[in-house]
Design a protein around this motif. Sequence first.
Motif, short mmCIF file in Angstrom:
data_model
loop_
_atom_site.label_atom_id
_atom_site.label_comp_id
_atom_site.label_asym_id
_atom_site.label_seq_id
_atom_site.Cartn_x
_atom_site.Cartn_y
_atom_site.Cartn_z
N GLY A 177 -14.85 43.62 68.09
CA GLY A 177 -15.50 42.34 68.84
C GLY A 177 -15.70 41.03 68.09
O GLY A 177 -16.30 40.17 68.52
N GLY A 178 -15.15 41.23 66.65
CA GLY A 178 -15.28 40.15 65.65
C GLY A 178 -14.64 39.04 65.81
O GLY A 178 -13.72 39.15 66.82
N ILE A 179 -14.94 37.90 65.34
CA ILE A 179 -14.32 36.51 65.65
C ILE A 179 -13.88 36.00 64.17
O ILE A 179 -14.39 35.75 63.24
N LEU A 180 -12.59 35.60 64.49
CA LEU A 180 -12.05 34.73 63.31
C LEU A 180 -12.01 33.23 63.90
O LEU A 180 -11.25 32.98 64.85
N ALA A 181 -12.59 32.31 63.19
CA ALA A 181 -12.54 30.85 63.47
C ALA A 181 -11.98 29.86 62.36
O ALA A 181 -12.22 30.10 61.20
N VAL A 182 -10.94 29.31 62.84
CA VAL A 182 -10.35 28.51 62.10
C VAL A 182 -10.43 27.03 62.34
O VAL A 182 -10.11 26.57 63.44
N TRP A 183 -10.90 26.29 61.28
CA TRP A 183 -11.04 24.57 61.36
C TRP A 183 -9.54 24.00 61.23
O TRP A 183 -9.01 24.44 60.32
N SER A 184 -9.24 23.22 61.82
CA SER A 184 -7.98 22.25 61.64
C SER A 184 -8.12 20.82 61.97
O SER A 184 -8.86 20.57 62.77
N ALA A 185 -7.45 20.24 61.07
CA ALA A 185 -7.62 18.46 61.29
C ALA A 185 -6.75 18.13 62.46
O ALA A 185 -6.98 17.16 63.14
N ALA A 186 -5.82 19.02 62.93
CA ALA A 186 -4.78 18.80 63.95
C ALA A 186 -4.39 19.98 64.71
O ALA A 186 -4.40 21.27 64.00
N PRO A 187 -3.90 19.99 66.06
CA PRO A 187 -3.56 21.20 66.60
C PRO A 187 -2.27 21.66 66.12
O PRO A 187 -1.57 20.90 65.40
N ASP A 188 -2.17 23.02 66.32
CA ASP A 188 -0.73 23.69 65.85
C ASP A 188 -0.53 24.88 66.90
O ASP A 188 -0.94 26.01 66.68
N HIS A 189 0.48 24.64 67.69
CA HIS A 189 0.69 25.42 68.75
C HIS A 189 1.21 26.80 68.36
O HIS A 189 1.28 27.85 68.68
N LYS A 190 2.02 26.67 67.09
CA LYS A 190 2.66 27.83 66.60
C LYS A 190 1.63 28.74 65.91
O LYS A 190 1.71 30.11 66.24
N PHE A 191 0.78 28.14 65.47
CA PHE A 191 -0.26 28.93 65.05
C PHE A 191 -1.16 29.70 66.12
O PHE A 191 -1.69 30.90 66.09
N THR A 192 -1.15 28.97 67.12
CA THR A 192 -2.19 29.80 68.39
C THR A 192 -1.28 30.71 68.80
O THR A 192 -1.83 31.89 69.02
N ARG A 193 -0.13 30.66 68.85
CA ARG A 193 1.06 31.81 69.31
C ARG A 193 0.88 32.83 67.99
O ARG A 193 0.94 34.00 68.51
N ARG A 194 0.58 32.62 66.80
CA ARG A 194 0.68 33.77 65.70
C ARG A 194 -0.47 34.43 65.86
O ARG A 194 -0.60 35.70 65.85
N LEU A 195 -1.68 33.72 66.25
CA LEU A 195 -3.05 34.47 66.37
C LEU A 195 -2.78 35.53 67.65
O LEU A 195 -3.49 36.49 67.41
N LYS A 196 -2.30 35.22 68.67
CA LYS A 196 -2.06 35.95 69.74
C LYS A 196 -1.22 37.08 69.49
O LYS A 196 -1.50 38.34 69.71
N GLU A 197 0.00 36.75 68.69
CA GLU A 197 0.80 38.13 68.22
C GLU A 197 0.08 38.93 67.21
O GLU A 197 0.42 39.85 67.16
N ALA A 198 -0.98 38.62 66.52
CA ALA A 198 -1.68 39.36 65.63
C ALA A 198 -2.76 40.03 66.19
O ALA A 198 -3.50 40.91 65.59
N GLY A 199 -2.93 39.89 67.43
CA GLY A 199 -3.86 40.90 68.15
C GLY A 199 -5.37 40.23 68.54
O GLY A 199 -6.11 40.88 68.55
N PHE A 200 -5.22 39.08 68.65
CA PHE A 200 -6.53 38.28 69.08
C PHE A 200 -6.45 37.85 70.45
O PHE A 200 -5.39 37.43 70.69
N THR A 201 -7.45 37.65 70.98
CA THR A 201 -7.72 36.88 72.30
C THR A 201 -8.36 35.36 71.79
O THR A 201 -9.34 35.29 71.12
N VAL A 202 -7.58 34.60 72.11
CA VAL A 202 -7.72 32.93 71.24
C VAL A 202 -8.19 31.87 72.37
O VAL A 202 -7.70 31.71 73.30
N GLU A 203 -9.17 31.14 71.90
CA GLU A 203 -9.74 30.11 72.61
C GLU A 203 -9.48 28.92 71.69
O GLU A 203 -10.14 29.09 70.47
N GLU A 204 -9.13 27.98 72.10
CA GLU A 204 -8.62 26.41 71.16
C GLU A 204 -9.65 25.52 71.79
O GLU A 204 -9.61 25.26 73.02
N ARG A 205 -10.49 24.98 70.89
CA ARG A 205 -11.38 23.89 71.31
C ARG A 205 -11.11 22.67 70.61
O ARG A 205 -10.79 22.68 69.32
N ILE A 206 -11.17 21.44 70.93
CA ILE A 206 -11.15 19.90 70.18
C ILE A 206 -12.54 19.77 70.21
O ILE A 206 -13.23 19.59 71.10
#
Length: 234
Positions: A177-206
Amino acid sequence: MLPRETIATAQIPGGDTLTLVSHGRDFIIMLGRDELMGTRMQFSEEQLAELTLAELGKERPRVLIGGYGMGFTFRAALAAAGEGAEVVVAEVVPEILEWAEGPLAELTGETLADPRGQVVLCDVAALIDDANDGTCDKWDAILLDVDNGPDGIVRDGNQRLYSSTGLGKARDALRPGGILAVWSAAPDHKFTRRLKEAGFTVEERIVRARPNNKGPRHTIWFARKRNSASGDLE
């Protein structure tokens, strides 16, 4: 217009030069000619910790933070974590801590003396590896703010943190149930997809850089560890 005054410089291992400058009552850390962080726009870095721990909802969490910077995320994590928590920061630039105890001492306050916290001079990837090989316990949350984002690498070698392999290591270093949180200056749709493919349930917030809903828009990914076989949260 107030001039900027250079206070100190430091070299990022395998990266560019950091410069600490003052601008009136504010402080800014520059990366080359770009503003990396500053005391006028710290809200999103604080939110990285506050929102993660609120989402985690766990007493006495064990938290790993990649990057001390000006300590915004570290202080916010300690404030939100409560008694019995353990918050470890991995920082690769020794001068950052010298600044925290020197020209930024008023900003730092008593943070570095908090018994729940520790700053380790090492690569955050090393502490992730330690959790995977049993050298240390696994983490409830891993917060990464070591670059300007997956597509804004500050230090050579950090690419591995955002690669499929690196994300897999971060996932395995987390408790159920742990969380990996990543800060970014800009969105990155490819990274969102990579997170999901790595076995995470992903929420992206601005999140805005300032609490008054002003300043640049920054992106934070909250990726919760998922059971790779069933798709359920572990």
